[in-house]
Structure formats: structure tokens, C-alpha cells
Design an enzyme around this catalytic site. Structure first.
Site: not given
Length: 433
Positions: A255, A258
Site C-alpha cells: 500500500g 505510491c
């Protein structure tokens, strides 16, 4: 004194870039539309839980090499202007460039004729040639300089990068040389290429890491079914220089700010180009399934069934940030699992050393020992090293059932067993006292 630099945006990338460029000897003005944030930064108050960043900001303010403001007019004398603006995913993963375009429209009338615009924002391939149009300034040179900063290590990554990527058309343009000189003190190798390749390189890097992380999570599931230990399997894999050991740790999914955004953007770009990037789409699907798999593991630990009723069941959560070393909750797998448990009716109490609030349906506490009170199960969702040092015998005295789902494979099985806990890891056989 070095260059006069403007930085647009004071988020993770912008603030880190501004503070580090000041450290490298340049005069930096950082502008942001958030007046309250700018006021705090002028007072030396840094909201981000990023190691060494607050110290660098204070150093730059004291030396007069770093300043903050809200008016782009202060960038009128900037020799280089670095764009560090968010490009969140829109429909079907297409990056939303509204903030970038509106900022460039305001900058256009301000910039000096010989200024260079540097894009650190992660943007779709083909954005660089459009920037002079967004500025209304065909005379402005543009260089793509994608960032590869990891949250929790952003300052270190900026000052000690493993590579500097510079995209310009042509690659050896004078503007590219000016940007390269900014980073000369780091001694990092410089990759010079066209703007399209530089823009794609950032997406390609994060997309590959996402595929690798999803691969390992499926591998961990296979280990659970066939009695293998994922630690041993990945140790063998990591010794192969063609593979390497990074991103071989299974967990509740990947997660952050980016990887999910960039993976979606890369998939969108492939679809728009008519390229079947099924491998990338499957990595995203696996990641979604991994979060669901962790929820089922906690339900099994707490109720004895993977679909057991959680209404009124207390669950203690250790970790909410998407990874250790940051307080960032954006697309955090830990938050996804915790909130899913809450939606199933569980009473979720959570602790994270860098998070104090902001998770719907979850009671966030400031003491890790409070998560254990009457808990039917505890679950480690972020790999904070201090969780290893907790007094697990003290936790055992508070829980209702002595079972821990170690979704990061962080904890020492022997210590847990000694405290009477059953440990359920990822890709390993459950360890009982």
C-alpha cells in the site's frame, strides 16, 4: 552559493526535496496553497513523521537558505522550479493532473525566461512536452526528474540516492546539465534519457515491486498449504543475485502513497496503448485478496472459523501505518484490515507509534498494552520494531484468548510461546505454546 530553486508543493516529496536541496547548498523557496501548513513550516513545525526532516528544515530556516510561502510570485527569480504536486488516481487509474495544470497556469506568468521546470511529480508518459502549453510559456525548458524516495527513509534516499534519472528532449540538453549539477554533491550515477523513458521508468519500477510483493504473498499462501516455511524459501531466493532479497517479505498486502497509485496508472497506460499487461492486473487482484485473507485469518483466530461472527468481539491491532517508519495511512493495508474487521462488527482497538487518530470505526489508543484488554485475538499489521520488545506476558494477562496473528512475521515465536500465545504467521505453520 548555489542555484536559486523554487519547489512547488510541501508534501512528502516537496518538503523533503526543499530541505535537502537547501542542505546541498542551494537557496530554496517552497510554496504551497495550504496557508496553515506554510505557517507551521515557517515556525519550524514539521507535521510529517520523517526521520531527520524536521532537523533539516530547522537548519535551512536558521541559515536563511530555506523559506516557505503561498504566493508563486516569490519564484520570479528562481533558476529552477521543481514540481512536487500530487497526481492522484482518477477513473480507471488515470492520473488526475488538475492540480498540476492549475499550478502551472499560475506559474507561467511568473517564471523568468531562462528558468527550467523540473517535474518530480509522478506523471503519465508524454506529460513533459505538454508542460510549456500548461504554462503558456513555449520558451521554458522542461526536465523530467522522477523521485524514488521511500517514506521513512526519504531524507537518506535524497542525499544518498542510488541513481538520478534525468529526462530531457534531447537528453544532453543544457537544461538537463543544469539539473544534474544540483545533485553533483551526492556522487550518484546519473541516467540521461528522453522525457518519455524517464516518466515511464518511475511507473515501471513501482509496478515491478508490486508484482514482486504479490508474488511473495501467493508463495506464502502456498507454503501454508504444503508445510513449507516462507522464511526459508525466500532466503534461498534472495541469495540469487538475479532476484535479490528486497520485497520478499510477505504481509497483509502492499500500500502507501505510491505503489497502488503508480500500479494503477501503469495499467491504465498499457490499456490506452493497447498493451495487455495482465501480469500487472493480477498483481493488483492478488493484493486485494491478500487483505481479505488476513481478515479471514483474524476471524479464524478469534472465533475458530474463517467466517466466524465478530459482532461484539474485541480485536487488538498493533500497527496502522502502511509501513514502519512513517505515520502515513494512505492506502494502508493495516487500515484496510482493521476497518474490515470493524465492519464485520468487531470492537477494534489499535495502537501505532506514529498515529493518534483518523481511522473510521477503530479506537486508536496511545498505549500498546491497551489493545490487549479482553481481546479475542491480537494482530500485528505494521512491522514496527518496538512491537518485538513488548512485554508479551503482560499482554497475556489482559487478553481473553492468547492468540496473535503476526501478519508481518515480525515477532519471535519462542517469546510468544513462553508467554502462552499461539502465533499464526504468514507462510508458516502456527506456533503453539
Amino acid at each position: 552559493m548555489g542555484e536559486r530553486i523554487g519547489v512547488v508543493g510541501a508534501g512528502y516529496v516537496g518538503l523533503t526535496s526543499a530541505a535537502c536541496l537547501a542542505r546541498l547548498g542551494h537557496r530554496v523557496s517552497c510554496v504551497d496553497t495550504d496557508a496553515a501548513k506554510v505557517g507551521r513550516l515557517r515556525a519550524g513545525e514539521v507535521d510529517l513523521a520523517e526521520p531527520d526532516l524536521a532537523e533539516l528544515v530547522a537548519e535551512g530556516l536558521a541559515a536563511g537558505t530555506l523559506a516557505f510561502g503561498t504566493d508563486p510570485e516569490v519564484l520570479a527569480d528562481a533558476e529552477l522550479v521543481v514540481l512536487c504536486l500530487p497526481t492522484p488516481p482518477g477513473v480507471n487509474g488515470e492520473p488526475d493532473l488538475d492540480m498540476l495544470r492549475s499550478s502551472l497556469a499560475r506559474l507561467g506568468p511568473v517564471l523568468a525566461p531562462d528558468a527550467v521546470v523540473v517535474t518530480k511529480s509522478t506523471v503519465p508518459v508524454g506529460t513533459a512536452p505538454r508542460i510549456p502549453g500548461y504554462l503558456g510559456r513555449p520558451d521554458i525548458a522542461v526536465v523530467s526528474n522522477p523521485e524514488f524516495l521511500r517514506e521513512g527513509r526519504a531524507v537518506r534516499d535524497f542525499l544518498h540516492p542510488d541513481r538520478i534519472v534525468l529526462g530531457a528532449d534531447p537528453p544532453d540538453s543544457p537544461a538537463a546539465h543544469r539539473v544534474a549539477n544540483l545533485y553533483a554533491p551526492t556522487g550518484a550515477p546519473v541516467v540521461r534519457t528522453g522525457t518519455a523513458s524517464a516518466e515511464l521508468a518511475k511507473y515501471a519500477s513501482n509496478g515491478f515491486l508490486a508484482v514482486k510483493a504479490s508474488y511473495v504473498n501467493v508463495l506464502a499462501e502456498l507454503c501454508e498449504h504444503c508445510g513449507a516455511d516462507v522464511h526459508d524459501v525466500t532466503a534461498v531466493m534472495g541469495m540469487d543475485e538475479r532476484i535479490g532479497s528486497a520485497f520478499l517479505a510477505p504481509g497483509p498486502g502492499w500500500g502507501g502513497s505510491c505503489l497502488p497509485k503508480d500500479t494503477s496508472a501503469l495499467a491504465y497506460a498499457a490499456e490506452e496503448a493497447g498493451v495487455d499487461f495482465a501480469l500487472l492486473r493480477e498483481a493488483v487482484r492478488v493484493n486485494d485478496r491478500q487483505r481479505t485473507r488476513m481478515v479471514r485469518a483474524v476471524r479464524l483466530a478469534a472465533t475458530g472459523r474463517p467466517d466466524g461472527e465478530l459482532s461484539g468481539v474485541r480485536i487488538g491491532v498493533l500497527g496502522l501505518a502502511f509501513k514502519a517508519g512513517t505515520g502515513d495511512l494512505r492506502d494502508s493495508p493495516a487500515v484496510a484490515v482493521a476497518t474490515a474487521l470493524a465492519r464485520h462488527g468487531a470492537e477494534v482497538t489499535a495502537y501505532d507509534p506514529a498515529v493518534r487518530s483518523g481511522v473510521d470505526g477503530v479506537q486508536v489508543v496511545d498505549d500498546p498494552y491497551l489493545v490487549a484488554k479482553d481481546a479475542a485475538a491480537c494482530v500485528v499489521l505494521t512491522e514496527w520494531p518496538e512491537f518485538r520488545e513488548l512485554d508479551w506476558r503482560r499482554l497475556a494477562a489482559s487478553v481473553d484468548r492468547r492468540v496473535v496473528v503476526d501478519a508481518r512475521n515480525l515477532l519471535d515465536p519462542q517469546s510468544l510461546a513462553g508467554a502462552g500465545f499461539t502465533r499464526i504467521g504468514v507462510g508458516t505453520t502456527p506456533r503453539r505454546p
